[in-house]
Structure formats: C-alpha cells, structure tokens
Design a protein around this motif. Sequence first.
Motif, PDB file in Angstrom:
ATOM      1  N   ALA A 412       0.732  -1.023   0.047  1.00 31.14           N
ATOM      2  CA  ALA A 412      -0.002   0.033  -0.016  1.00 31.14           C
ATOM      3  C   ALA A 412       0.801   1.232   0.084  1.00 31.14           C
ATOM      4  O   ALA A 412       0.364   2.265  -0.753  1.00 31.14           O
ATOM      5  N   LEU A 413       2.034   1.199   0.818  1.00 26.89           N
ATOM      6  CA  LEU A 413       2.880   2.441   0.876  1.00 26.89           C
ATOM      7  C   LEU A 413       4.090   2.498   0.126  1.00 26.89           C
ATOM      8  O   LEU A 413       4.674   3.389  -0.154  1.00 26.89           O
ATOM      9  N   GLY A 414       4.576   1.241  -0.298  1.00 22.62           N
ATOM     10  CA  GLY A 414       5.973   0.978  -0.810  1.00 22.62           C
ATOM     11  C   GLY A 414       5.701   0.722  -2.470  1.00 22.62           C
ATOM     12  O   GLY A 414       7.080   0.482  -3.013  1.00 22.62           O
ATOM     13  N   SER A 415       4.649   1.150  -3.075  1.00 21.93           N
ATOM     14  CA  SER A 415       4.548   0.822  -4.460  1.00 21.93           C
ATOM     15  C   SER A 415       5.013  -0.572  -4.946  1.00 21.93           C
ATOM     16  O   SER A 415       5.717  -0.771  -6.073  1.00 21.93           O
ATOM     17  N   THR A 416       4.902  -1.793  -4.035  1.00 15.25           N
ATOM     18  CA  THR A 416       5.336  -2.972  -4.441  1.00 15.25           C
ATOM     19  C   THR A 416       3.999  -3.742  -4.825  1.00 15.25           C
ATOM     20  O   THR A 416       3.004  -3.260  -4.578  1.00 15.25           O
ATOM     21  N   ASN A 417       4.309  -5.096  -5.201  1.00 14.08           N
ATOM     22  CA  ASN A 417       3.141  -5.857  -5.691  1.00 14.08           C
ATOM     23  C   ASN A 417       3.424  -7.182  -5.164  1.00 14.08           C
ATOM     24  O   ASN A 417       3.264  -8.314  -6.022  1.00 14.08           O
ATOM     25  N   TYR A 418       3.804  -7.464  -4.081  1.00 14.64           N
ATOM     26  CA  TYR A 418       4.273  -8.796  -3.566  1.00 14.64           C
ATOM     27  C   TYR A 418       3.024  -9.536  -3.271  1.00 14.64           C
ATOM     28  O   TYR A 418       1.746  -8.949  -2.955  1.00 14.64           O
ATOM     29  N   PRO A 419       2.799 -10.864  -3.542  1.00 16.69           N
ATOM     30  CA  PRO A 419       1.789 -11.662  -3.404  1.00 16.69           C
ATOM     31  C   PRO A 419       1.638 -11.818  -1.768  1.00 16.69           C
ATOM     32  O   PRO A 419       2.408 -12.037  -1.056  1.00 16.69           O
ATOM     33  N   ILE A 420      -0.006 -11.548  -1.328  1.00 18.70           N
ATOM     34  CA  ILE A 420       0.069 -11.379   0.260  1.00 18.70           C
ATOM     35  C   ILE A 420      -0.390 -12.785   0.492  1.00 18.70           C
ATOM     36  O   ILE A 420      -1.341 -13.689   0.191  1.00 18.70           O
ATOM     37  N   MET A 421       0.736 -13.532   1.348  1.00 16.72           N
ATOM     38  CA  MET A 421       0.546 -14.745   1.765  1.00 16.72           C
ATOM     39  C   MET A 421       1.349 -15.014   3.132  1.00 16.72           C
ATOM     40  O   MET A 421       2.185 -13.810   3.596  1.00 16.72           O
ATOM     41  N   GLU A 422       0.974 -15.830   3.820  1.00 17.19           N
ATOM     42  CA  GLU A 422       1.794 -16.212   5.339  1.00 17.19           C
ATOM     43  C   GLU A 422       2.888 -16.756   5.128  1.00 17.19           C
ATOM     44  O   GLU A 422       3.052 -17.410   4.099  1.00 17.19           O
ATOM     45  N   PRO A 423       4.100 -16.116   5.962  1.00 19.86           N
ATOM     46  CA  PRO A 423       5.208 -16.875   6.000  1.00 19.86           C
ATOM     47  C   PRO A 423       5.387 -18.462   6.382  1.00 19.86           C
ATOM     48  O   PRO A 423       4.217 -18.736   6.937  1.00 19.86           O
ATOM     49  N   VAL A 424       6.596 -19.021   6.174  1.00 15.53           N
ATOM     50  CA  VAL A 424       6.621 -20.371   6.696  1.00 15.53           C
ATOM     51  C   VAL A 424       7.368 -20.115   8.179  1.00 15.53           C
ATOM     52  O   VAL A 424       8.249 -19.520   8.109  1.00 15.53           O
ATOM     53  N   VAL A 425       6.761 -20.609   9.079  1.00 20.36           N
ATOM     54  CA  VAL A 425       7.495 -20.432  10.453  1.00 20.36           C
ATOM     55  C   VAL A 425       7.960 -21.914  10.871  1.00 20.36           C
ATOM     56  O   VAL A 425       6.861 -22.948  11.108  1.00 20.36           O
ATOM     57  N   GLU A 426       9.036 -22.264  10.882  1.00 15.17           N
ATOM     58  CA  GLU A 426       9.654 -23.487  11.344  1.00 15.17           C
ATOM     59  C   GLU A 426       9.936 -23.715  12.746  1.00 15.17           C
ATOM     60  O   GLU A 426      10.158 -22.715  13.508  1.00 15.17           O
ATOM     61  N   TRP A 427       9.285 -24.643  13.538  1.00 13.43           N
ATOM     62  CA  TRP A 427       9.263 -24.888  14.766  1.00 13.43           C
ATOM     63  C   TRP A 427      10.143 -26.292  15.097  1.00 13.43           C
ATOM     64  O   TRP A 427       9.922 -27.288  14.412  1.00 13.43           O
ATOM     65  N   GLN A 428      11.074 -26.275  16.149  1.00 16.84           N
ATOM     66  CA  GLN A 428      11.904 -27.378  16.463  1.00 16.84           C
ATOM     67  C   GLN A 428      11.208 -28.185  17.613  1.00 16.84           C
ATOM     68  O   GLN A 428      10.295 -27.491  18.317  1.00 16.84           O
ATOM     69  N   ASP A 429      11.893 -29.135  18.072  1.00 15.74           N
ATOM     70  CA  ASP A 429      11.538 -29.768  19.288  1.00 15.74           C
ATOM     71  C   ASP A 429      11.888 -28.933  20.611  1.00 15.74           C
ATOM     72  O   ASP A 429      12.769 -28.119  20.555  1.00 15.74           O
ATOM     73  N   MET A 430      10.651 -28.808  21.477  1.00 18.73           N
ATOM     74  CA  MET A 430      10.698 -27.917  22.676  1.00 18.73           C
ATOM     75  C   MET A 430      11.900 -28.449  23.704  1.00 18.73           C
ATOM     76  O   MET A 430      12.519 -27.672  24.399  1.00 18.73           O
ATOM     77  N   LEU A 431      12.199 -29.724  23.772  1.00 17.33           N
ATOM     78  CA  LEU A 431      13.102 -30.389  24.659  1.00 17.33           C
ATOM     79  C   LEU A 431      14.357 -30.685  24.090  1.00 17.33           C
ATOM     80  O   LEU A 431      14.435 -31.164  22.917  1.00 17.33           O
ATOM     81  N   PRO A 432      15.372 -30.431  24.714  1.00 18.98           N
ATOM     82  CA  PRO A 432      16.687 -30.663  24.103  1.00 18.98           C
ATOM     83  C   PRO A 432      16.968 -32.111  24.137  1.00 18.98           C
ATOM     84  O   PRO A 432      16.396 -33.101  24.787  1.00 18.98           O
ATOM     85  N   LYS A 433      17.866 -32.625  23.187  1.00 19.93           N
ATOM     86  CA  LYS A 433      18.225 -33.973  22.840  1.00 19.93           C
ATOM     87  C   LYS A 433      19.629 -33.996  22.702  1.00 19.93           C
ATOM     88  O   LYS A 433      20.366 -32.977  22.400  1.00 19.93           O
ATOM     89  N   ALA A 434      20.220 -35.098  23.151  1.00 22.72           N
ATOM     90  CA  ALA A 434      21.658 -35.617  23.094  1.00 22.72           C
ATOM     91  C   ALA A 434      21.938 -35.526  21.450  1.00 22.72           C
ATOM     92  O   ALA A 434      21.026 -35.710  20.548  1.00 22.72           O
ATOM     93  N   ASP A 435      23.312 -35.014  21.014  1.00 21.29           N
ATOM     94  CA  ASP A 435      23.523 -34.823  19.821  1.00 21.29           C
ATOM     95  C   ASP A 435      23.399 -36.168  18.749  1.00 21.29           C
ATOM     96  O   ASP A 435      23.027 -36.186  17.706  1.00 21.29           O
ATOM     97  N   SER A 436      23.746 -37.352  19.724  1.00 17.64           N
ATOM     98  CA  SER A 436      23.770 -38.562  18.880  1.00 17.64           C
ATOM     99  C   SER A 436      22.176 -39.011  18.675  1.00 17.64           C
ATOM    100  O   SER A 436      21.818 -39.193  17.562  1.00 17.64           O
ATOM    101  N   GLU A 437      21.372 -38.546  19.574  1.00 17.38           N
ATOM    102  CA  GLU A 437      20.016 -38.835  19.498  1.00 17.38           C
ATOM    103  C   GLU A 437      19.260 -38.189  18.471  1.00 17.38           C
ATOM    104  O   GLU A 437      18.497 -38.429  17.852  1.00 17.38           O
TER     105      GLU A 437
END
Length: 503
Positions: A412-437
């Motif tokens: 509306a203000l920047g003279s652009t024409n981006y497609p209006i869409m939601e982004p992708v939000v990636e979520w990881q596990d909430m609890l920590p894990k050992a590197d090997s696991e």
Amino acid sequence: MTIVYIKQKFPPPPFDVEVEQIKYYRDLYEGNHENIFPRAQELAKETQVTKFIRKPRQHYLRRNQQAVEKAAMHHYVVVNFASAVAELPADLINRAIGNISADTESDNKLLDFVQDVNRISKIKQKIWSAVVQHQVDGGVAYRIRRDAKGTWFEWKPADLYFEHEDELGADVSWIEYKGDDKFLRVERQRLEENQLSIQQLVFKMDGETVNQELDISEYLKQYGLYVPDNQILSGINELMCGYVPNDDTLLIPRGRSGLRNIDSIQEEINWTITRDSIVFEKHGKPKLAIPRALWDSVANRNSAYYGERFVRNADLEVVSYDEKNGAVPMYITWDAKVEESFKHVERLIDYMLAISKTSAQAVGINTENGGRSAISILYEWIQSVIKAEAIKEKFDAAIKEAVRKCIMLENALGSTNYPIMEPVVEWQDMLPKADSERDTEEGEKYEKGVQSLETTVRNLHPDWSEEAILAEVEKIKEEQATDSFSPTYIQPPKTSIGSGDEE
C-alpha cells in the motif's frame, strides 16, 4: 463506536477493570507481594524496609486485616513459583522457534522482504518476553509499523490495546511524560468502506483523568517529535494491529492470566515459609547456659565495677568451673520439629503446579539423578509441553498474520506488488536432545523421505546461517551424485568397436 477519553480516567471503561487485574498479576509475577497480599503488607510495615515499598494497592488487601499475625523486624520470604509458571512456556517456545521465510522458492524479492521483516522485528529475540507478558497479562498485542528502518511489527502489552465496541477498529494508547506534564497518545485504526484510516491523537492529562484533546502538530512541534501523518489506505480491510488472547472464553474474549487461581496458594506458601523463618530466628540460635553460682559470681563482680548486676558474653570467654560438682557452661540448641510444615509446603506446591498445568520436573522438583533419553524426559514434562504447544499455536498464527499484514502495508505504501501470503514458520522440538539421538532421528526422517535434505541440515545445525545451510546441501548433493551411477559424473569404460582381427 470509538472510545471516548475526554473527562474519563485512563484506562477507559470497560478496560479499567481488566487493567487493574493485569497490574495485580504483574505484582504477583515480579514478587512484589507486599502490594497485593495482606499478611505480607502487615509484616512489611514492621520492618525497616517499609519506606522503600511502593504504595500498596488497597483494592486487593483483604478487609479482615485484624487477624493478620504480626512479627516485628522479620523479612517476608517470597518463594515465587508464579514466575516459573509464566516463564516455563516462554522458555520452551523460545527454544522451539526456528527459521521464518516466505512460502516461495522463486520470488527472491519476497524472500528478501520477509527476511527483512524478521530481522527488523527481531522475532526470535522478542518471542520470550512476548510469551511471558502473554501469560502474566492474559494476552499480548502487536502493531505493524513502517518507518526509516523498513516495514516491521512490534509486540505491545495488553493494557495498551483497546478494541472498539463494533470490532471495526482499535486504539493503541500509551502515556508520555514531558517534564511535569502528562499526555495520552493514541494511534487509532478504523475500517471504513473498504479502506483503513490510521489517525494520531494526543490528549492532555490531569492526574489520572484525560482533560482535553490537543492539536497533534502543535504537540509534535513543541517537543520536537516525529509521528507519521494520518493515513487512509484504500483497498485494505484489515487492521494493522492485532491481539493474542490467553485461555480466552466466550465470556472473556480478551483472555485470562496464566497465573489465575494460584495467587492464594502462592501467598500460603510464602507465609508458611516466613512463619518457619520467624520461629527459627527466635529460637534457632544456640543459647549459652551457665551454672547459677557462676552467673552470680560474674554479676556481683560487674556490680562492684559498674554498679549494676549483669553478665556480658565477653565476661564468659574465660571462666572457672566447679571441680567438686563438675558444673560447666553449656550451649542449649533447639531441636525443631518442622517436618509437617515442610510437607505442607510441598503439598501446596503440588497443588499450584497442578492448577497451572506445570510439570514438577520442569521447575526442578522431584528430579532424578542420571542421564535420561529425550523420550523419558518428554513423558515427565508432558503436561508443560502440552500447555506450551497450545500457546505456540497462538503465536504461530499471530506471527504469520503480522508478517502477512506487513506485506499488505508495504504494497500500500511502498509501490510493491508482493503476493499476499503467510510466511513459513519452522518449529523445532521444545525439549533438548543429545547430539547422537538428534542425529539419528533426523537421519531416519530423511532416509524415509518424510523430510527434505535442507530441513534435515537446518535441524542438525540450527545455529548456521542460510548461506552455510545451502552450501552444505549443495555439497551433500554433489557427493551423492559422485557416489551414484550417474553418467554425468562417471563415464563408462572405453571399448573398441569391430572385429578383434582388424588393425
């Protein structure tokens, strides 16, 4: 249908009752319990730190204060589990939030814009404080902005965001102090005939009451401030702000504090521990017992020297004893029986954690020694994880909505024409894990074809930059192609065509 401020106390009704509750729960979270609990207030009055205590909110002090126990010169002990209840979901969500990008692989301009929104808004850096405020206040707001930094959004406390009654607008209001003067600033957004109007207002305040509206241009000129001009954005049918409630119901749509129903238990925990502390202070110090004859001997000597019978500690540093009777000074120690009191505190803590849907292991209670797998930890933390997952879903939707509105405002203000869409939000596990696991799980997901190579590398190296992740993906692909039978990389052996007798 807008909110009327003039000749009204701030915050305006009907939000004033809610804001008073918000302040109550903030005191509970911060540990300022002398402001809200009557027994803490009574004990604080008798201590030498009373002058440092802020004015208590008498609205929350109970009427039957005559029954409050008094113990002079003792400190009120605060073991504030309420802060852990509010911060634990924030800790889990803060750890889980991952990459945020546009839902496209070809539109590089949109990818760069969403990345700029993420960077300027500091989504990952601000998520912890936003979730904590969300839990304490019962909700949190956000506002889209466009200035010299770019287009971005910011989180706002619930007591600054007021919806209009017809649900077609909202005010973001806050107090500004200029010397001894006090002003109310308002950013008002309204939807009217397929357009959004954004208006800046300022009011002069007299104490807690809004006195009169001022001209915004004169106010800005007087104090050298910059505020965006009033705007009308055609074609936009959404507010450039929003609200994320916590545990909202049909009767309480603005949400409820995550600390509700545990305040009385928190007070009882504090008071039980404080009462034990008072008893220990009075009776826990060892006392020196001396034979009566020895006391009389020292007291008579001091009477001859000073004209008064008394015994000082220094008088007993070197003493004689009765060889005939074996009478010697001894220390008397108090064998306190407080096991039941401790068990009472433990029961209260269990009740508080159960009501607030918080796992005891998550706050460091009933933990066991030794290493445990992530699966076993998950079952111990399952109650807190389920609670945090529900809160995460609200913030996932709010972040996507805020970024999408940033795209709308930029168009509306920047003279652009981006497609209006939601982004992708990636979520990881909430609890920590050992590197090997973690490595084993991520590798199995990729081998089974349920997860892409890029996501696998990102989950294995969450601290890497996007450039490093893409470079690693390309390197892995090249090595896989080299080890395969692809004719692009491995040529078949040369052969001669024709009869073997030909030269």
